[in-house]
Design a protein around this motif. Structure first.
Motif, PDB file in Angstrom:
ATOM      1  N   ASP A 144      35.442  17.455 -24.599  1.00  0.00           N
ATOM      2  CA  ASP A 144      35.233  16.003 -24.519  1.00  0.00           C
ATOM      3  C   ASP A 144      35.822  15.292 -25.736  1.00  0.00           C
ATOM      4  N   PHE A 145      35.622  15.922 -26.916  1.00  0.00           N
ATOM      5  CA  PHE A 145      36.005  15.229 -28.148  1.00  0.00           C
ATOM      6  C   PHE A 145      37.507  14.995 -28.255  1.00  0.00           C
ATOM      7  N   THR A 146      38.283  15.927 -27.677  1.00  0.00           N
ATOM      8  CA  THR A 146      39.738  15.796 -27.806  1.00  0.00           C
ATOM      9  C   THR A 146      40.293  14.626 -26.986  1.00  0.00           C
ATOM     10  N   HIS A 147      39.493  14.082 -26.060  1.00  0.00           N
ATOM     11  CA  HIS A 147      39.995  12.989 -25.221  1.00  0.00           C
ATOM     12  C   HIS A 147      39.133  11.743 -25.345  1.00  0.00           C
ATOM     13  N   SER A 148      38.538  11.544 -26.533  1.00  0.00           N
ATOM     14  CA  SER A 148      37.630  10.427 -26.691  1.00  0.00           C
ATOM     15  C   SER A 148      38.218   9.351 -27.613  1.00  0.00           C
ATOM     16  N   PRO A 149      38.864   8.330 -27.019  1.00  0.00           N
ATOM     17  CA  PRO A 149      39.496   7.288 -27.846  1.00  0.00           C
ATOM     18  C   PRO A 149      38.469   6.353 -28.490  1.00  0.00           C
ATOM     19  N   VAL A 150      37.298   6.247 -27.860  1.00  0.00           N
ATOM     20  CA  VAL A 150      36.243   5.361 -28.338  1.00  0.00           C
ATOM     21  C   VAL A 150      34.956   6.171 -28.241  1.00  0.00           C
ATOM     22  N   LYS A 151      34.046   5.989 -29.176  1.00  0.00           N
ATOM     23  CA  LYS A 151      32.796   6.756 -29.131  1.00  0.00           C
ATOM     24  C   LYS A 151      32.080   6.607 -27.775  1.00  0.00           C
ATOM     25  N   GLY A 152      31.756   7.747 -27.170  1.00  0.00           N
ATOM     26  CA  GLY A 152      31.005   7.710 -25.908  1.00  0.00           C
ATOM     27  C   GLY A 152      31.878   7.605 -24.672  1.00  0.00           C
ATOM     28  N   LEU A 153      33.195   7.428 -24.857  1.00  0.00           N
ATOM     29  CA  LEU A 153      34.092   7.289 -23.703  1.00  0.00           C
ATOM     30  C   LEU A 153      35.093   8.447 -23.707  1.00  0.00           C
ATOM     31  N   VAL A 154      35.274   9.091 -22.557  1.00  0.00           N
ATOM     32  CA  VAL A 154      36.239  10.190 -22.456  1.00  0.00           C
ATOM     33  C   VAL A 154      37.291   9.820 -21.413  1.00  0.00           C
ATOM     34  N   HIS A 155      38.551   9.824 -21.831  1.00  0.00           N
ATOM     35  CA  HIS A 155      39.656   9.450 -20.937  1.00  0.00           C
ATOM     36  C   HIS A 155      40.627  10.623 -20.839  1.00  0.00           C
ATOM     37  N   ARG A 156      40.367  11.481 -19.855  1.00  0.00           N
ATOM     38  CA  ARG A 156      41.179  12.689 -19.715  1.00  0.00           C
ATOM     39  C   ARG A 156      42.158  12.572 -18.552  1.00  0.00           C
ATOM     40  N   TYR A 157      41.738  11.905 -17.476  1.00  0.00           N
ATOM     41  CA  TYR A 157      42.598  11.706 -16.310  1.00  0.00           C
ATOM     42  C   TYR A 157      42.975  10.229 -16.280  1.00  0.00           C
ATOM     43  N   PRO A 158      44.211   9.914 -15.893  1.00  0.00           N
ATOM     44  CA  PRO A 158      44.663   8.519 -16.014  1.00  0.00           C
ATOM     45  C   PRO A 158      43.777   7.491 -15.321  1.00  0.00           C
ATOM     46  N   ASP A 159      43.295   7.776 -14.111  1.00  0.00           N
ATOM     47  CA  ASP A 159      42.650   6.721 -13.316  1.00  0.00           C
ATOM     48  C   ASP A 159      41.149   6.601 -13.513  1.00  0.00           C
ATOM     49  N   ARG A 160      40.559   7.458 -14.374  1.00  0.00           N
ATOM     50  CA  ARG A 160      39.101   7.377 -14.502  1.00  0.00           C
ATOM     51  C   ARG A 160      38.626   7.766 -15.894  1.00  0.00           C
ATOM     52  N   VAL A 161      37.523   7.155 -16.299  1.00  0.00           N
ATOM     53  CA  VAL A 161      36.935   7.493 -17.607  1.00  0.00           C
ATOM     54  C   VAL A 161      35.462   7.854 -17.422  1.00  0.00           C
ATOM     55  N   LEU A 162      34.984   8.660 -18.364  1.00  0.00           N
ATOM     56  CA  LEU A 162      33.552   8.907 -18.453  1.00  0.00           C
ATOM     57  C   LEU A 162      32.991   7.941 -19.482  1.00  0.00           C
TER      58      LEU A 162
END
Ligand SMILES: *Cc1c(COP(=O)(O)O)cnc(C)c1O
Ligand code: SF4
Length: 360
Positions: free
Chosen positions: A85-103
């Motif tokens: 998760d941490f490697t794809h977290s541009p903002v605290k609490g948000l994970v953007h690993r796939y282009p069309d969706r974020v956690l």
């Protein structure tokens, strides 16, 4: 059986003493569990406690949520951030690993703490919940990325938040025009079905974006009458339900248990979506099944279980490389342009057939 007042639907057992007085642990476990419980929080909602048969040492719900001394064993391949998760977290609490969706990990607490949790190093009552400022940063990021079509609220468990707070999050997300779908990943419908109130359903469903709810459920015993009623509240208000199941040794790693679970999900109008291969979270080795065994289970189910009841078997590749299906394959593509496919009985057939139904 639990001694606490059952008139409070949200009551939880949160200490070793609570579990001992509810007959869910022995007094002798107090010492051996010291290290485990100092690291990983306990939460056993009384609703789930009531579903446990404390006379059964292998009760499938107890195994998932009652702390066990084996959690103190960490193997070399386990990792505090098993899915990156941490490697794809541009903002605290948000994970953007796939282009069309974020956690969006809006909340770090859960109704129940699963002993196999893949984010067990991050979730908990003292976990890192997104502050209002963090959430604002998340909304700003989503607004600035028009390719984000779907926002997945996860955590922790977002349905532990008050309807009022969820309403505010939904209001902000709905104001971002390119967000078309909001998906909630939750264990609340089975863990604390009493929290699925009309107020909550209204807060979720009243705006523009389409809402999906993915219910985490690993054993048919979790689908109590109350859980089914909670599920009905979503579906009758037009919110579709997906099922997420973790394949867990000693809980559901056999054909019969999975068959009963997936059928029960479908009759509760939950479409089984993913069967997750267990992640390499610390202290979870006693839950791990081999990929080979997982594939064999899926292969057997393919022949006997309705297609609408069969989820996709998924592995989240350690290191943040994403999820991929790891179920058995049936087609073997040959260089000369023909393909050999295997049927559910293990018989092979050439495709396209050179003569009707030729066997390879
Ligand atoms: C699992 C996951 C998703 C959702 O994946 P789907 O295949 O759409 O269910 C999205 N983002 C991250 C970072 C994930 O780990
Ligand atoms: S509900 Fe989900 S996030 Fe919470 S402990 Fe269980 S698996 Fe982890």
């Amino acid at each position: 059986m639990p001694v606490r007042d059952e008139s409070h639907p949200n009551q939880r057992l949160t200490t070793v003493d609570d579990l001992i007085s509810s007959n869910l642990l022995d007094d002798a476990d107090r010492v051996s569990l010291k290290q485990v419980v100092s690291k990983y929080a306990i939460s056993v909602p009384t609703h789930l406690a009531r579903l446990i048969d404390s006379a059964d040492p292998d009760d499938p719900i107890a195994r998932q949520i009652i702390p066990h001394v084996e959690e103190s064993i960490t193997t070399p391949d386990e990792n505090a951030d098993p899915i990156g998760d941490f490697t794809h977290s541009p903002v605290k609490g948000l994970v953007h690993r796939y282009p069309d969706r974020v956690l969006l990990k809006a909340h770090s607490a859960c109704a129940v703490y699963c002993r196999f949790c893949f984010r067990r190093e991050m979730v908990g009552p003292g976990g890192d919940t997104m502050s209002d400022t963090d959430l604002e940063a998340g909304f700003t990021y989503i607004a600035a990325h028009p390719e984000i079509w779907e926002v997945i609220l996860t955590g922790g468990d977002p349905l532990v938040l008050s309807p009022d707070r969820l309403d505010k999050i939904f209001e902000r997300l709905n104001a971002i025009e390119h967000v078309k779908v909001i998906r909630i990943h939750t264990r609340v419908p089975v863990a604390e079905p009493g929290r699925i109130t009309d107020e909550l359903i209204i807060a979720l469903g009243k705006r523009r974006a389409t809402v999906y709810v993915a219910v985490h459920c690993n054993h048919a015993n979790e689908l109590s009458e109350e859980a089914r009623q909670a599920c009905d509240r979503f579906t009758t208000s037009g919110i579709p339900l997906l099922g997420q199941t973790v394949l867990l040794k000693g809980v559901n790693d056999d054909i019969k248990t999975l068959d009963v679970l997936f059928r029960k999900m479908v009759t509760a109008r939950i479409t089984p979506y993913y069967l997750h291969h267990p992640d390499l979270a610390p202290g979870t080795g006693h839950f791990r099944v081999s990929l080979e065994d997982g594939q064999s289970l899926i292969k057997q189910l393919r022949g006997t279980l309705s297609g609408i009841a069969l989820p996709t078997y998924m592995l989240d590749i350690p290191g943040g490389h994403g999820k991929v299906p790891v179920g058995p394959t049936y087609a073997d593509i040959r260089v000369n342009g023909t393909t050999v496919v295997e049927d559910v009985n293990g018989k092979t057939h050439v495709y396209p057939p050179s003569q009707p139904d030729s066997e390879a």
